[in-house]
Design a protein around this motif. Structure first.
Motif, mmCIF file in Angstrom:
data_model
loop_
_atom_site.group_PDB
_atom_site.id
_atom_site.type_symbol
_atom_site.label_atom_id
_atom_site.label_comp_id
_atom_site.label_asym_id
_atom_site.label_seq_id
_atom_site.Cartn_x
_atom_site.Cartn_y
_atom_site.Cartn_z
ATOM 1 N N SER A 32 -8.758 -6.302 -70.849
ATOM 2 C CA SER A 32 -7.836 -5.544 -69.986
ATOM 3 C C SER A 32 -6.836 -6.488 -69.315
ATOM 4 C CB SER A 32 -8.595 -4.739 -68.918
ATOM 5 O OG SER A 32 -7.710 -3.889 -68.224
ATOM 6 N N CYS A 33 -5.622 -5.971 -69.121
ATOM 7 C CA CYS A 33 -4.572 -6.724 -68.437
ATOM 8 C C CYS A 33 -3.535 -5.735 -67.935
ATOM 9 C CB CYS A 33 -3.932 -7.751 -69.382
ATOM 10 S SG CYS A 33 -2.954 -7.004 -70.704
ATOM 11 N N GLY A 34 -2.407 -6.247 -67.465
ATOM 12 C CA GLY A 34 -1.377 -5.382 -66.903
ATOM 13 C C GLY A 34 -0.742 -4.446 -67.913
ATOM 14 N N ARG A 35 -0.925 -4.716 -69.223
ATOM 15 C CA ARG A 35 -0.354 -3.846 -70.246
ATOM 16 C C ARG A 35 -1.253 -2.651 -70.556
ATOM 17 N NH1 ARG A 35 0.451 -8.965 -72.764
ATOM 18 N NH2 ARG A 35 -1.391 -8.553 -74.046
ATOM 19 N N THR A 36 -2.507 -2.690 -70.091
ATOM 20 C CA THR A 36 -3.476 -1.652 -70.451
ATOM 21 C C THR A 36 -3.004 -0.285 -69.975
ATOM 22 O OG1 THR A 36 -5.264 -3.263 -70.329
ATOM 23 C CG2 THR A 36 -5.877 -0.945 -70.241
ATOM 24 N N LEU A 37 -3.069 0.705 -70.864
ATOM 25 C CA LEU A 37 -2.494 2.023 -70.592
ATOM 26 C C LEU A 37 -3.548 3.063 -70.193
ATOM 27 C CD1 LEU A 37 0.102 2.119 -73.504
ATOM 28 C CD2 LEU A 37 0.528 1.672 -71.089
ATOM 29 N N PHE A 38 -4.805 2.651 -70.053
ATOM 30 C CA PHE A 38 -5.827 3.577 -69.557
ATOM 31 C C PHE A 38 -6.933 2.758 -68.909
ATOM 32 C CE2 PHE A 38 -6.514 3.025 -74.183
ATOM 33 C CZ PHE A 38 -7.747 2.379 -74.180
ATOM 34 N N ASN A 39 -7.869 3.405 -68.259
ATOM 35 C CA ASN A 39 -8.994 2.719 -67.629
ATOM 36 C C ASN A 39 -9.945 2.241 -68.723
ATOM 37 O OD1 ASN A 39 -11.470 2.035 -66.362
ATOM 38 N ND2 ASN A 39 -10.947 3.311 -64.591
ATOM 39 N N GLU B 45 -12.452 0.081 -68.959
ATOM 40 C CA GLU B 45 -13.887 0.035 -68.713
ATOM 41 C C GLU B 45 -14.507 1.425 -68.801
ATOM 42 O OE1 GLU B 45 -17.039 -1.697 -65.370
ATOM 43 O OE2 GLU B 45 -14.875 -2.009 -65.133
ATOM 44 N N GLU B 46 -13.826 2.399 -68.231
ATOM 45 C CA GLU B 46 -14.328 3.774 -68.250
ATOM 46 C C GLU B 46 -14.325 4.344 -69.666
ATOM 47 O OE1 GLU B 46 -12.458 7.995 -66.993
ATOM 48 O OE2 GLU B 46 -12.630 6.539 -65.335
ATOM 49 N N VAL B 47 -13.249 4.094 -70.404
ATOM 50 C CA VAL B 47 -13.152 4.621 -71.767
ATOM 51 C C VAL B 47 -14.179 3.956 -72.680
ATOM 52 C CG1 VAL B 47 -11.693 4.748 -73.815
ATOM 53 C CG2 VAL B 47 -10.756 5.327 -71.570
ATOM 54 N N LEU B 48 -14.338 2.635 -72.542
ATOM 55 C CA LEU B 48 -15.341 1.938 -73.353
ATOM 56 C C LEU B 48 -16.723 2.526 -73.084
ATOM 57 C CD1 LEU B 48 -16.244 -0.292 -75.290
ATOM 58 C CD2 LEU B 48 -16.316 -1.863 -73.329
ATOM 59 N N HIS B 49 -17.006 2.820 -71.825
ATOM 60 C CA HIS B 49 -18.296 3.412 -71.483
ATOM 61 C C HIS B 49 -18.466 4.769 -72.171
ATOM 62 C CE1 HIS B 49 -21.818 4.464 -69.107
ATOM 63 N NE2 HIS B 49 -21.237 5.616 -68.825
ATOM 64 N N ARG B 50 -17.420 5.599 -72.180
ATOM 65 C CA ARG B 50 -17.502 6.925 -72.797
ATOM 66 C C ARG B 50 -17.658 6.820 -74.314
ATOM 67 N NH1 ARG B 50 -13.075 9.956 -72.339
ATOM 68 N NH2 ARG B 50 -11.752 8.638 -71.033
ATOM 69 N N VAL B 51 -16.922 5.891 -74.913
ATOM 70 C CA VAL B 51 -17.046 5.684 -76.359
ATOM 71 C C VAL B 51 -18.451 5.205 -76.702
ATOM 72 C CG1 VAL B 51 -16.275 4.269 -78.309
ATOM 73 C CG2 VAL B 51 -14.586 5.260 -76.738
ATOM 74 N N GLN C 1 -23.336 5.064 -79.465
ATOM 75 C CA GLN C 1 -24.268 3.933 -79.503
ATOM 76 C C GLN C 1 -25.511 4.186 -80.358
ATOM 77 O OE1 GLN C 1 -25.536 3.093 -75.512
ATOM 78 N NE2 GLN C 1 -26.247 5.167 -75.118
ATOM 79 N N HIS C 2 -25.768 5.424 -80.733
ATOM 80 C CA HIS C 2 -26.927 5.727 -81.578
ATOM 81 C C HIS C 2 -26.653 5.457 -83.056
ATOM 82 C CE1 HIS C 2 -24.394 9.280 -81.875
ATOM 83 N NE2 HIS C 2 -25.046 9.606 -82.981
ATOM 84 N N LEU C 3 -25.386 5.221 -83.394
ATOM 85 C CA LEU C 3 -25.033 4.964 -84.794
ATOM 86 C C LEU C 3 -25.447 3.548 -85.178
ATOM 87 C CD1 LEU C 3 -21.482 6.592 -84.737
ATOM 88 C CD2 LEU C 3 -23.624 7.635 -85.511
ATOM 89 N N THR C 4 -25.501 3.296 -86.444
ATOM 90 C CA THR C 4 -25.917 1.973 -86.930
ATOM 91 C C THR C 4 -24.871 1.404 -87.872
ATOM 92 O OG1 THR C 4 -28.247 2.611 -86.806
ATOM 93 C CG2 THR C 4 -27.727 0.711 -88.148
ATOM 94 N N GLY C 5 -24.510 0.144 -87.636
ATOM 95 C CA GLY C 5 -23.710 -0.563 -88.622
ATOM 96 C C GLY C 5 -22.207 -0.397 -88.550
ATOM 97 N N LEU C 6 -21.698 0.305 -87.518
ATOM 98 C CA LEU C 6 -20.248 0.468 -87.397
ATOM 99 C C LEU C 6 -19.654 -0.561 -86.433
ATOM 100 C CD1 LEU C 6 -19.746 4.343 -87.095
ATOM 101 C CD2 LEU C 6 -19.505 2.914 -89.122
ATOM 102 N N ASP C 7 -18.372 -0.901 -86.667
ATOM 103 C CA ASP C 7 -17.581 -1.673 -85.711
ATOM 104 C C ASP C 7 -16.527 -0.744 -85.128
ATOM 105 O OD1 ASP C 7 -19.036 -3.833 -86.492
ATOM 106 O OD2 ASP C 7 -17.415 -4.834 -87.570
ATOM 107 N N ILE C 8 -16.531 -0.577 -83.803
ATOM 108 C CA ILE C 8 -15.583 0.302 -83.134
ATOM 109 C C ILE C 8 -14.827 -0.505 -82.092
ATOM 110 C CG2 ILE C 8 -15.298 2.349 -81.683
ATOM 111 C CD1 ILE C 8 -17.810 3.509 -82.957
ATOM 112 N N ALA C 9 -13.497 -0.464 -82.160
ATOM 113 C CA ALA C 9 -12.656 -1.220 -81.235
ATOM 114 C C ALA C 9 -12.029 -0.286 -80.203
ATOM 115 C CB ALA C 9 -11.559 -1.956 -82.004
ATOM 116 N N VAL C 10 -12.003 -0.732 -78.965
ATOM 117 C CA VAL C 10 -11.316 -0.022 -77.885
ATOM 118 C C VAL C 10 -10.340 -1.009 -77.269
ATOM 119 C CG1 VAL C 10 -11.562 1.230 -75.711
ATOM 120 C CG2 VAL C 10 -13.344 1.428 -77.457
ATOM 121 N N MET C 11 -9.051 -0.780 -77.521
ATOM 122 C CA MET C 11 -8.014 -1.738 -77.125
ATOM 123 C C MET C 11 -7.012 -1.068 -76.190
ATOM 124 S SD MET C 11 -9.332 -4.136 -78.954
ATOM 125 C CE MET C 11 -8.158 -5.492 -78.942
#
Length: 408
Positions: free
Chosen positions: A319-326, A328-334, A339-349
């Motif tokens: 996170s930095c000044g360019r971040t367009l949403f919260n 930490e909150e969005v990562l938590h929701r994602v 989190q029950h899935l196996t073997g995926l890579d998911i990015a939240v940028m």
């Protein structure tokens, strides 16, 4: 069920020299422990130990089952007396009757020959501590050990160890020679000091006795509560085994690591450093907490190093000044949704500047592009732009559309 991993890939080169982006593990012999194999190129095995008194059959069975159900592949139990050792037969049979045949290791310490011979009938591996297996009375005069005295104790060790080795060899079972920095034998302390050298020589003495009896189903550990000592001992052990043509698998752990965040960091510092060197075939994170708390730490270490993939890998910018949403909150929701899935890579940028580039290896991406909207990616491909309020739901729909979703 264990499966052999793919061979490491070379991802890039510099001046025609390959740069490894995957850990190349040290080659070791395979050692069977029940239906699990340690070493031999198999995935790094996760272990833990129950806290229950082994005399409590029902409590021990329940504790072993709890660990196994969350991914612990080998479970250790303590056997401080012959009565405890005999009870292990009941525990093993109860597991088979009510659950499944979980690979078990019995922990044998002080003057352990009778106990070890009994537990060898019931478990898949016996762990002995060279510093405590045979009692060595300190020299009354405090002087140096002569070679004759050293050899005399060695002969006593061989006589005490041989019946156990023969029993395990005939049953096709395994032994862990588990050296602890804090419990080296008296003559090892006197000869080498409280050092990694003493730990390694202690292990080698027992290994050579086993080899002379044509027994090689051996796993080695050299644990210490101080991370630098632990790392030095394992590295020296590898060097000495290479010199001697030995290829035994190694059990890694920082003993008495403590609890909480520091206990986890301390264990990761020791175990992770060695695994990154390609050293280590099975691990235990020793926390002063419920044993169930150890298993997620083990898997997190292995996943972070790319050695096993047992959960979703989340890639998220800080996170930095360019971040367009919260962020930490969005990562938590994602995370909560996936989190029950196996073997995926998911990015939240948080923004488009780093998003597509930094998350290029992810399966799916959730990227802030303009206020109030996010873009969803499949790999490097932008799939759709949706209102931020619908982002998590749309991400789930995308995973479902690709057939990679399972219900929690």
């Amino acid at each position: 069920m264990q499966t052999l991993p793919n061979a490491p890939q070379t991802a890039s080169t510099l001046d025609s020299h390959p740069i490894e982006t995957a850990i190349r593990r040290r080659k070791t012999r395979p050692v069977k422990v029940g239906n699990i194999t340690i070493g031999g190129g198999y995935p790094v095995v996760v272990q833990s130990m129950i806290n229950e008194d082994t005399m409590d059959v029902e409590g021990s069975v329940a504790a072993i089952r709890r660990l196994h159900e969350i991914g612990c592949e080998i479970v250790r139990v303590t056997v401080p007396s012959l009565s405890h050792a005999k009870t292990l037969g009941d525990i093993k049979q109860r597991l088979i009757d009510t659950y499944q045949d979980v690979p078990l290791v019995a922990d044998v310490h002080h003057n352990g020959m009778k106990i070890a011979l009994e537990v060898a009938k019931h478990v898949d591996k016996v762990r002995i501590n060279p510093g405590l297996y045979v009692f060595e009375k300190p020299k009354a005069d405090g002087g140096e050990y002569t070679q004759a005295e050293f050899d005399q104790i060695g002969d006593k060790i061989r006589a005490t160890l041989e019946p156990l080795v023969v029993s395990l060899r005939e049953q096709g079972k395994a032994m862990r020679i588990g050296v602890n920095h804090g419990s080296l034998a008296e003559r090892m302390l006197f000869t080498y000091g409280d050092t990694p050298e003493g730990m390694v020589e202690s292990a080698l003495e027992f290994i050579k006795i086993c080899e002379s009896l044509d027994f090689r189903n051996i796993v080695i550990s050299l644990k210490a509560s101080r991370v630098p000592v632990m790392i030095a001992a394992y590295r020296l052990m590898v060097r000495r085994m290479d010199q001697l043509g030995m290829d035994y698998p190694l059990h890694l752990g920082v003993t008495e690591a403590g609890d909480g965040e520091y206990g986890r960091i301390k264990s990761t510092a020791g175990i992770g450093t060695l695994l990154a060197d390609g050293i280590g075939d099975t691990i235990r994170v020793s926390l002063t907490e419920a044993p169930e708390k150890e298993i997620p730490v083990c898997y997190s270490i292995l996943q972070a190093l790319g050695l096993r993939k047992t959960m979703v890998e989340y890639v998220a910018c800080p996170s930095c000044g360019r971040t367009l949403f919260n962020l930490e909150e969005v990562l938590h929701r994602v995370r909560e949704a996936t989190q029950h899935l196996t073997g995926l890579d998911i990015a939240v940028m948080g923004c488009i500047v780093n998003g597509p580039g930094e998350m290029a290896d992810a399966d799916y991406g959730y990227v802030g592009k303009q206020p109030g909207y996010i873009s969803l990616y499949r790999g490097r491909e932008e799939i759709k732009k949706v209102p931020e309020s619908q982002g998590v739901e749309e991400l789930i729909d995308l995973i479902k559309a690709d057939g990679r979703w399972i219900d929690p």
